[in-house]
Scaffold this motif. Structure first.
Motif, PDB file in Angstrom:
ATOM      1  N   GLN A 187       0.842  -1.185   0.000  1.00  0.00           N
ATOM      2  CA  GLN A 187       0.000   0.000   0.000  1.00  0.00           C
ATOM      3  C   GLN A 187       0.884   1.243   0.000  1.00  0.00           C
ATOM      4  O   GLN A 187       2.097   1.158   0.227  1.00  0.00           O
ATOM      5  CB  GLN A 187      -0.930   0.002   1.224  1.00  0.00           C
TER       6      GLN A 187
ATOM      7  N   ALA B 149      -0.770   8.469   0.159  1.00  0.00           N
ATOM      8  CA  ALA B 149      -0.874   9.480  -0.887  1.00  0.00           C
ATOM      9  C   ALA B 149      -1.020  10.861  -0.263  1.00  0.00           C
ATOM     10  O   ALA B 149      -1.630  11.023   0.796  1.00  0.00           O
ATOM     11  CB  ALA B 149      -2.074   9.188  -1.783  1.00  0.00           C
TER      12      ALA B 149
ATOM     13  N   GLU C 155      -3.610   5.666  -0.090  1.00  0.00           N
ATOM     14  CA  GLU C 155      -3.932   5.924  -1.495  1.00  0.00           C
ATOM     15  C   GLU C 155      -5.287   5.327  -1.875  1.00  0.00           C
ATOM     16  O   GLU C 155      -6.077   5.960  -2.591  1.00  0.00           O
ATOM     17  CB  GLU C 155      -2.840   5.351  -2.403  1.00  0.00           C
ATOM     18  N   ASP C 156      -5.575   4.105  -1.393  1.00  0.00           N
ATOM     19  CA  ASP C 156      -6.839   3.462  -1.737  1.00  0.00           C
ATOM     20  C   ASP C 156      -8.035   4.254  -1.215  1.00  0.00           C
ATOM     21  O   ASP C 156      -9.113   4.241  -1.815  1.00  0.00           O
ATOM     22  CB  ASP C 156      -6.871   2.039  -1.180  1.00  0.00           C
TER      23      ASP C 156
ATOM     24  N   ARG D  32      -8.305   7.232  -3.631  1.00  0.00           N
ATOM     25  CA  ARG D  32      -8.328   6.915  -5.059  1.00  0.00           C
ATOM     26  C   ARG D  32      -9.593   7.383  -5.772  1.00  0.00           C
ATOM     27  O   ARG D  32      -9.494   7.970  -6.874  1.00  0.00           O
ATOM     28  CB  ARG D  32      -8.104   5.412  -5.251  1.00  0.00           C
TER      29      ARG D  32
ATOM     30  N   ASP E 279      -9.319   9.911  -8.910  1.00  0.00           N
ATOM     31  CA  ASP E 279      -9.823   9.543 -10.242  1.00  0.00           C
ATOM     32  C   ASP E 279     -10.865  10.530 -10.743  1.00  0.00           C
ATOM     33  O   ASP E 279     -10.960  10.801 -11.949  1.00  0.00           O
ATOM     34  CB  ASP E 279     -10.417   8.125 -10.211  1.00  0.00           C
TER      35      ASP E 279
ATOM     36  N   GLU F  71       3.889  13.012  -5.835  1.00  0.00           N
ATOM     37  CA  GLU F  71       3.620  11.593  -6.067  1.00  0.00           C
ATOM     38  C   GLU F  71       4.889  10.756  -6.156  1.00  0.00           C
ATOM     39  O   GLU F  71       4.908   9.592  -5.750  1.00  0.00           O
ATOM     40  CB  GLU F  71       2.782  11.407  -7.331  1.00  0.00           C
TER      41      GLU F  71
END
Length: 298
Positions: free
Chosen positions: A163, A166, A247-248, A251, A255, A264
């Motif tokens: 993982q 972010a 990040e998940d 996300r 997006d 990043e």
């Protein structure tokens, strides 16, 4: 001799810190739990709980009783679980203690198919980000990251194996304040931070080309890690400041363009979570089924 069900009620109330709290965590009523505790106290001839309008806590006698009861009740559960070996399908209750991030990012892909495969198992999940003794809390297993695993525990992988944290901000924020080019530039920005239940505010960690940088940025908002995480995400989307999170978790907003990646090429990767449990006790059938289920998914 106190009734076994009444003793379990006493333990539930002491753990929850109140009759209503214990009732919400079970299928019992607060009045029924109160009567059960009164029966135990009457049969033993001693007060086991201090009751106030705000909380319920064990007396010294109650604390000593809990200390001796927990391993004894665990042995009773183990004895009863032996019968599971004679069933076509395992049954019973599986209790897990997990961080909020795992409840949000790991378990949604696992829980529905697991319960569909084992309809006789009831899953009880407590999500919190403090350090918890899973056995003392009455749980069969927990989910934690490798740097939080307790000693004398067996750990098996669960969920994504890698993982990242972010860093991101809303386009409007970056248009007003500019885009950081280096982690140290965050010291000049409004950053949205998280605080553990212990009171510690973890630094933001970055890594690139073997160089590791820890920064302690400041900002207008600090929230409790876990329960208030969605609030800090909403604040970042509204342009309040820069956020760092799994990040998940971010996300969907990355997006959609609601958030823009920042730094990043400095985002740090870390190993995914583990399911952990005691290797010193008999594995209940529901836990054994869960371990085999997640093992088949790796």
């Amino acid at each position: 001799m106190a009734d076994l069900g009444d003793l379990n009620a006493f333990i539930a109330v002491a753990r929850a810190g109140g009759f209503r709290e214990a009732a919400r965590a079970s299928d019992k009523s607060a009045s029924g739990l109160s009567e059960a505790v009164r029966r135990v106290e009457a049969s033993l001839g001693v007060r086991l709980l201090h009751r106030t309008t705000r909380s319920v806590r064990p007396t010294e006698a109650g604390a000593r009783l809990i200390e001796r009861l927990l391993p004894a009740l665990a042995e009773v559960e183990t004895a009863l679980d032996v019968v599971n070996g004679f069933r076509d399908r395992p049954a019973g209750t599986l209790r897990l203690n997990v961080p909020v991030s795992a409840a949000r990012l790991v378990l949604p892909a696992i829980v529905p198919p697991f319960l569909a495969a084992f309809p006789d198992i009831r899953l009880e999940i407590t999500a919190e980000d403090g350090f918890v003794d899973i056995l003392a809390s009455g749980c069969d297993a927990g989910i934690r990251y490798d740097d939080r695993l307790e000693q004398d525990m067996i750990a098996v992988p669960i969920g994504p194996r890698v993982q990242r944290f972010a860093t991101a901000a809303a386009p409007a924020y970056l248009a007003r304040h500019g885009i950081p080019g280096h982690p140290r530039d965050l010291l000049e920005h409004a950053c949205l931070r998280g605080r553990f239940s212990s009171g510690a505010i973890p630094p933001w960690e970055y890594e690139r080309g073997g160089e590791i940088i820890l920064v302690e940025p400041t900002g207008p908002l600090v929230v409790g890690i876990g329960a208030a995480t969605d609030l800090v995400v909403d604040a970042a989307i509204a342009g309040t400041g820069i956020i760092q999170l799994f990040e998940d978790w971010l996300r969907p907003h990355l997006d959609s363009g609601a958030l823009v990646p920042v730094l990043e090429d400095w985002w740090r990767s870390f190993s995914g979570p583990f399911l952990y449990y005691s290797g010193r006790r008999h594995l209940p059938a529901p836990l054994r089924a869960f371990i085999d289920f997640i093992g088949a998914r790796v």
